[in-house]
Design a protein around this motif. Structure first.
Motif: not given
Length: 399
Positions: A338, A341-342, A344
């Motif tokens: 997570d 992803a954040h 990115h």
């Protein structure tokens, strides 16, 4: 004056004996002390043998019956005499002629014994440090006693009653009289030189102060002190204390007490062995019981009583810990995904490419530097215009 003689001018025997008699006569009348060893009466004359109180030396004494019977001393009595030394030139014999005889009183004897006791004590003959320890069970006991005396029977019978296997080496000697001290010293010497003798007992029954005088003789006391073998004094009764008691390594009150002190009682020792064996058996049994109880307690523990169950319990614990570890690892990986992803998304939002996709262009000069205003560009300078998908080279115009 000394006689002047030579091989060419000898003197006859009578002259020598007369000279000896003259020399002895110059000694004059003197007082001497001794012990009457022998007494013979012949008519009105009494012939005595006077023995030295300590040394094995004696002299003949002649006196009249009246002088002798004024005191009437018995054989073995200690006396003081006023004598005149005489030498009979005819027979070549020496004798003392007694003019007066006095018996040595008890008080005087006690005073002399006390003086001797103090002298020997000052020399250290009574010191406790020099006394030797008696063996627990002597192999051979040396016994000095009178001939066929009750003291011998008391020591031997009581010792054999206590320990039947005990052995004796008996030296019989006079135990009173003028020759007693010398004979006891000789017997002591024989037993002390015997390597088999482990302890020596000097025993005698009770008696008067005069009877026990040989056991306070200085020569005997010094011989006992010089012995390498432990010596036990068993003289007289409880109240009798000759000086031998102080010098000996152990004092026994009576000959019977001496047997009890030097030989252990076999019945008492057997009872003691039985008692110690019982104590040892009880101690060993108690120790074994404690160890058995400890072993039973160890065996009753779950780890010993059911070792497979303990392994299974440990395996369950390992599986539970492994599952927890997997869960922790999965959660950590999910959180990390997570976060990535954040991160990115944030990077994409802040990326210049995203700006270009919205219709913007980035202008760069020949050096690759970004042009931020028109003032930074000169006329005719080539610029690189970067778009989202491609780029274009243009020339700047000042108009």
């Amino acid at each position: 004056m000394a006689l002047e003689t030579s091989a060419e001018a000898p003197v006859p025997v009578r002259t020598v004996l007369q000279a000896v008699g003259g020399w002895i006569g110059k000694l004059g009348r003197i007082w001497v002390e001794g012990q009457i060893a022998e007494c013979k009466k012949r008519g009105n004359t009494v012939f005595l043998t006077l023995r030295d109180p300590i040394a094995a030396v004696s002299a003949q004494v002649i006196c009249t019956r009246a002088v002798f019977e004024a005191v009437s001393p018995a054989e073995g009595a200690r006396v003081v005499m006023f004598v005149k030394p005489d030498f009979n030139a005819t027979r070549g014999s020496f004798a003392l002629t007694a003019i007066e005889i006095r018996a040595v009183g008890i008080g005087e004897l006690l005073a002399r014994l006390e003086k001797l006791r103090r002298q020997l004590a000052a020399e250290g003959l009574f010191a406790r440090e020099r006394k030797r320890t008696l063996p627990f069970l002597p192999g051979v006991i040396g016994l000095i006693c009178g001939r066929e005396s009750a003291a011998e029977r008391d020591v031997v019978q009581n010792a054999q009653r206590r320990w039947p296997a005990v052995r004796f080496r008996i030296e019989q000697s006079a135990v009173q009289g003028p020759y007693a001290a010398g004979e006891v010293v000789e017997a002591l010497r024989k037993l002390d030189t015997d390597p088999e003798v482990d302890v020596i007992v000097i025993a005698r029954g009770g008696g008067s102060l005069e009877d026990l005088l040989p056991f306070s003789d200085e020569a005997l006391l010094r011989a006992v002190a010089a012995c390498r073998t432990p010596v036990v004094s068993a003289i007289g009764h409880e109240q009798d204390t000759p000086l031998l008691d102080y010098v000996a390594d152990l004092r026994a009150s009576t000959p019977t007490d001496a047997a009890k002190r030097i030989v252990p009682d076999v019945a008492e020792q057997m009872a003691l062995v039985t008692q110690l064996r019982d104590r040892g058996r009880r101690s060993m049994r108690g120790w074994l019981d404690r160890e058995q109880a400890w072993l039973d307690a160890i065996r009753s523990r779950p780890a010993i009583a059911d070792p497979v169950r303990e392994i299974e319990r440990q395996a369950e614990q390992v599986d539970a810990l492994a599952a927890r570890a997997r869960q922790c690892l999965d959660a950590s990986l999910n959180r990390a995904g997570d976060d990535i992803a954040h991160m990115h998304a944030r990077l994409l939002a802040l990326s210049p490419a995203a700006t270009l996709r919205r219709g913007y262009v980035i202008a760069q000069n020949a050096d690759g530097a970004v042009v931020r205003s028109a003032a930074e560009v000169s006329s005719g300078e080539e610029l690189l215009l970067r778009f989202t998908d491609d780029e274009l080279i243009v020339t700047a115009d000042s108009e």
